[in-house]
Design an enzyme around this catalytic site. Structure first.
Site, PDB file in Angstrom:
ATOM      1  N   PRO A  37       0.830  -1.204   0.000  1.00  0.00           N
ATOM      2  CA  PRO A  37       0.000   0.000   0.000  1.00  0.00           C
ATOM      3  C   PRO A  37       0.868   1.258   0.000  1.00  0.00           C
ATOM      4  O   PRO A  37       1.833   1.355   0.755  1.00  0.00           O
ATOM      5  CB  PRO A  37      -0.783  -0.129   1.310  1.00  0.00           C
ATOM      6  CG  PRO A  37      -0.794  -1.589   1.604  1.00  0.00           C
ATOM      7  CD  PRO A  37       0.527  -2.099   1.127  1.00  0.00           C
ATOM      8  N   GLU A  38       0.545   2.194  -0.873  1.00  0.00           N
ATOM      9  CA  GLU A  38       1.266   3.447  -0.947  1.00  0.00           C
ATOM     10  C   GLU A  38       0.405   4.549  -0.341  1.00  0.00           C
ATOM     11  O   GLU A  38      -0.644   4.277   0.243  1.00  0.00           O
ATOM     12  CB  GLU A  38       1.662   3.728  -2.393  1.00  0.00           C
ATOM     13  CG  GLU A  38       2.581   2.642  -2.955  1.00  0.00           C
ATOM     14  CD  GLU A  38       3.018   2.880  -4.388  1.00  0.00           C
ATOM     15  OE1 GLU A  38       2.777   3.980  -4.923  1.00  0.00           O
ATOM     16  OE2 GLU A  38       3.609   1.961  -4.990  1.00  0.00           O
TER      17      GLU A  38
ATOM     18  N   ARG B 128       2.091 -11.348   5.583  1.00  0.00           N
ATOM     19  CA  ARG B 128       3.553 -11.418   5.604  1.00  0.00           C
ATOM     20  C   ARG B 128       4.180 -10.826   6.863  1.00  0.00           C
ATOM     21  O   ARG B 128       5.400 -10.906   7.063  1.00  0.00           O
ATOM     22  CB  ARG B 128       4.121 -10.739   4.356  1.00  0.00           C
ATOM     23  CG  ARG B 128       3.636 -11.403   3.063  1.00  0.00           C
ATOM     24  CD  ARG B 128       4.347 -10.891   1.836  1.00  0.00           C
ATOM     25  NE  ARG B 128       5.748 -11.267   1.824  1.00  0.00           N
ATOM     26  CZ  ARG B 128       6.593 -10.988   0.828  1.00  0.00           C
ATOM     27  NH1 ARG B 128       6.148 -10.324  -0.236  1.00  0.00           N
ATOM     28  NH2 ARG B 128       7.852 -11.355   0.885  1.00  0.00           N
TER      29      ARG B 128
END
Length: 273
Positions: free
Chosen positions: A2-3, A110
């Site tokens: 996500p940016e 993750r």
């Protein structure tokens, strides 16, 4: 990963769902994230009114009335959901119970994200924020400012605008898109940018980020909104992920190269060296 637009979108969805409420309980199912969840998290953030939710770079900051700030970073695969019932999905790590009976859960396949807490007076000098550069949507981010910080650097411009110490939140996708819209080759040395080029790049970075936020961000793989839906800005990409497809401006096939281990997409005709 996500940016900035994705994190901003999560913030905007999250705010009306939790602002003004309190965390009554916290269940830490797994504390082994990128930064270990602190043992005193429960004491720091429970039973205190949630005053506001902001974003700094790619961090979510949940300010509490007791001067504590809950800090959440989504890492590569982190997601936040606010729901009426606990779903207990695989890879849930922290579940917050709100005083209205809703549940906010942090899920991260993750485990590269983080959930931690700091006093608001210690944020600026903390290891999370002390090194961060300017916000791209701020009024201080101008063409003149960008040219000034670029003038002594021969770093390729795409790498430069992705350096968090210089400019926060402009990740790989939006860097490629902004450079294309500015007709600047990704390998251009930062110091060679004219004021016109720098101004064009700043304007396009701001415009593309604002458009992406309005579309709910870009869902490439793992990113989802708080309500579980996907973002839609990926349908607006002009170069990113379009290798060998015709340029939407000149029909030249889009090229791909690797810079600093990240894929860069560009048009050899529209973005000449």
């Amino acid at each position: 990963m996500p940016e900035l637009p994705e994190v901003e979108t999560v913030k905007n969805y999250l705010s009306p769902l939790i602002k003004g409420k309190e965390f009554n309980a916290i269940d830490v199912l797994n504390d082994k994230l990128r930064v270990k969840v602190p043992k005193n998290l429960v004491n720091q953030v429970t039973n205190s009114n949630i005053e506001k939710i902001t974003r700094r770079a790619k961090y979510l900051l949940i300010y509490l009335k007791n001067d504590q700030v809950l800090i959440i970073h989504l890492g590569m695969t982190g997601k936040i959901f606010v729901e009426k019932k606990i779903k207990n999905e695989k890879h849930d790590h922290v579940i917050f119970t709100l005083n209205n009976g809703d549940f906010m859960r942090y899920n991260d396949v993750r485990k590269f994200g983080l959930v931690t807490c700091l006093n608001k007076n210690k944020l600026a000098n903390s290891k999370f924020f002390s090194h961060l550069g300017i916000e791209p949507l701020s009024d201080d981010f101008t063409g003149k400012y960008l040219q000034e910080i670029c003038k002594n650097s021969n770093t390729e411009i795409k790498k430069f605008i992705m350096e968090q110490k210089k400019l926060v939140g402009v990740g790989n996708i939006y860097a490629s898109e902004a450079l294309f819209s500015s007709k600047i080759h990704p390998e251009t040395p930062a110091a060679s940018l004219s004021l016109n080029d720098a101004t064009s790049l700043v304007n396009n970075i701001k415009s593309i980020l604002i458009q992406a936020i309005a579309k709910g961000g870009s869902t490439i793989k793992d990113y989802r909104l708080v309500n579980g839906e996907s973002g839609y800005f990926q349908h607006e990409f002009k170069v990113y992920g379009r290798e060998n497809n015709p340029c939407k401006i000149c029909a030249t096939p889009i090229k791909k190269m690797v810079q600093a281990g990240r894929s860069t997409f560009y048009c050899i005709k529209c973005q000449k060296k």
